[in-house]
Design a protein around this motif. Structure first.
Motif, PDB file in Angstrom:
ATOM      1  N   GLU A 178      10.332   6.803  -0.480  1.00  0.00           N
ATOM      2  CA  GLU A 178       9.430   6.487   0.623  1.00  0.00           C
ATOM      3  C   GLU A 178       8.422   7.617   0.834  1.00  0.00           C
ATOM      4  O   GLU A 178       8.687   8.773   0.516  1.00  0.00           O
ATOM      5  CB  GLU A 178      10.223   6.272   1.912  1.00  0.00           C
ATOM      6  CG  GLU A 178      11.165   5.081   1.856  1.00  0.00           C
ATOM      7  CD  GLU A 178      11.937   4.918   3.154  1.00  0.00           C
ATOM      8  OE1 GLU A 178      11.814   5.832   4.029  1.00  0.00           O
ATOM      9  OE2 GLU A 178      12.647   3.925   3.306  1.00  0.00           O
ATOM     10  N   ASP A 179       7.279   7.226   1.378  1.00  0.00           N
ATOM     11  CA  ASP A 179       6.259   8.223   1.709  1.00  0.00           C
ATOM     12  C   ASP A 179       6.658   8.932   3.004  1.00  0.00           C
ATOM     13  O   ASP A 179       6.967   8.286   4.010  1.00  0.00           O
ATOM     14  CB  ASP A 179       4.888   7.563   1.882  1.00  0.00           C
ATOM     15  CG  ASP A 179       4.337   7.033   0.570  1.00  0.00           C
ATOM     16  OD1 ASP A 179       4.703   7.584  -0.480  1.00  0.00           O
ATOM     17  OD2 ASP A 179       3.539   6.066   0.607  1.00  0.00           O
ATOM     18  N   GLU A 190       6.377  12.114  -1.444  1.00  0.00           N
ATOM     19  CA  GLU A 190       7.354  11.052  -1.687  1.00  0.00           C
ATOM     20  C   GLU A 190       8.759  11.611  -1.591  1.00  0.00           C
ATOM     21  O   GLU A 190       9.075  12.642  -2.183  1.00  0.00           O
ATOM     22  CB  GLU A 190       7.122  10.445  -3.075  1.00  0.00           C
ATOM     23  CG  GLU A 190       8.070   9.302  -3.400  1.00  0.00           C
ATOM     24  CD  GLU A 190       7.810   8.719  -4.771  1.00  0.00           C
ATOM     25  OE1 GLU A 190       8.679   8.896  -5.657  1.00  0.00           O
ATOM     26  OE2 GLU A 190       6.729   8.116  -4.949  1.00  0.00           O
ATOM     27  N   THR A 221      14.681   8.478  -1.608  1.00  0.00           N
ATOM     28  CA  THR A 221      14.409   7.087  -1.226  1.00  0.00           C
ATOM     29  C   THR A 221      13.129   6.536  -1.833  1.00  0.00           C
ATOM     30  O   THR A 221      12.927   5.335  -1.882  1.00  0.00           O
ATOM     31  CB  THR A 221      14.309   6.975   0.312  1.00  0.00           C
ATOM     32  OG1 THR A 221      13.170   7.728   0.768  1.00  0.00           O
ATOM     33  CG2 THR A 221      15.577   7.536   0.962  1.00  0.00           C
TER      34      THR A 221
END
Length: 327
Positions: free
Chosen positions: A108-109, A102, A106
């Protein structure tokens, strides 16, 4: 205290530098191998290895004399009903693995490439497994010796024993013997003679010849004295190749190799001059000449081989460079 993390980058770099220091260019080798195409492959998947693994496995195959291109893990050898021979050492293979993570900023992945490694064995290190590219009878063109080069080798006074065997070339000072593959296994005649004259030049350093301490006080590998001996042998081989009429490309390769050693030992301003002097003595001894004599090879009293008068242009990229055996 946790286990120290293995530095794969450094290990790979060290392997490359080690062979370069020994005078072996990892991606060039004029000695022919078995029936395969020379590209390392995984025996389980049949796929070619890529990137640095090509050089790592190629170097190991050259060092150990493996003719097969196929490699497999310890587990894969068991799955095939075989096993790795006792005492065999594995070879390093590296790959990139994408790890999911992660992004801390952000959320995000993201995928992070991480360097991983595993160990493999050449199929020739195993027993109970059929080798797909096992060498059959190697069909080669008849070897036609070069007259002037043969005269140099045959005229070497009090020479070392020369053994034509295996897939590596080296000089073993402890027994005063040169080992070199059969001439037909080289890409061309120029490579064969350049390699043979290099090893014969090492032999001039034996205590019963010019006594450079090879059999009595051999310097540790990687030391300045050890490197100087390689430089002497290569310069001597360059002199002898010029005398034999070996084509200019081979001499240019020798010059590049010599320059490599000069850069390795920049701190010694006398090195090249001293090495050249020792190399000239080495070449003179092999040629059987004195300082005031012309540098031309003595004609061998008995010439039993079919020879050609003029050498053909060299076609391979380089000639094999090999280190002294340290025993």
């Amino acid at each position: 205290m946790g286990k120290q993390r293995r530095d794969i980058y450094q290990e790979v770099t060290d392997k490359i530098i080690d062979l370069l220091d020994q005078g072996t260019v990892p991606w060039q080798n004029p000695i022919k191998r078995g029936n395969g195409d020379g590209w390392p492959k995984n025996m389980h998947s049949g796929k070619n290895y890529r990137g640095i693994n090509v050089f790592l496995l190629g170097m190991r195959a050259w060092e150990s004399g493996f003719a097969s291109d196929y490699w497999l893990t310890f587990k894969q050898s068991k799955e095939r009903g075989g096993q790795v021979k006792k005492g065999e050492k594995s070879s390093l293979v590296i790959f990139w693995k994408q790890l999911d993570k992660e992004d801390p900023e952000t959320g995000e992945d993201i995928k992070i490439p991480v360097l991983r490694h595993y160990n493999v064995f050449n199929v020739e290190q195993c027993e109970g497994i059929e080798i797909p590219d096992a060498p059959k009878e190697i069909v080669t063109d008849p070897f036609i010796p070069l007259e002037r080069a043969e005269a140099i080798v045959d005229g070497f006074p009090n020479p070392p024993k020369i053994n034509y065997e295996g897939r590596r070339a080296y000089y073993r000072p402890s027994v005063d013997e040169v080992f070199i593959p059969e001439p037909e296994l080289f890409e061309d005649r120029e490579c064969f003679y350049n390699t043979l004259l290099h090893e014969c030049s090492h032999a001039t350093g034996h205590s019963k010849r010019l006594n450079r301490g090879l059999d009595t006080d051999l310097a540790p590998f990687g030391s300045p004295d050890y490197s100087k001996e390689e430089l002497v042998a290569e310069m001597s081989a360059a002199f002898l190749c010029a005398t034999a009429g070996i084509s200019p490309p081979t001499i240019e390769q020798s010059a590049a190799y010599i320059d490599n050693w000069r850069k390795q030992l920049q701190g010694d301003k006398k090195l090249v001059v001293q090495a050249a002097g020792a190399a000239q003595k080495s070449a003179d001894l092999i040629l059987g000449t004195q300082f005031d004599q012309a540098s031309s090879p003595k004609e061998s009293p008995k010439q039993t081989k079919t020879v050609e008068q003029q050498p053909e242009p060299a076609t391979s990229q380089t000639a094999a460079r090999t280190q002294l055996e340290l025993f």
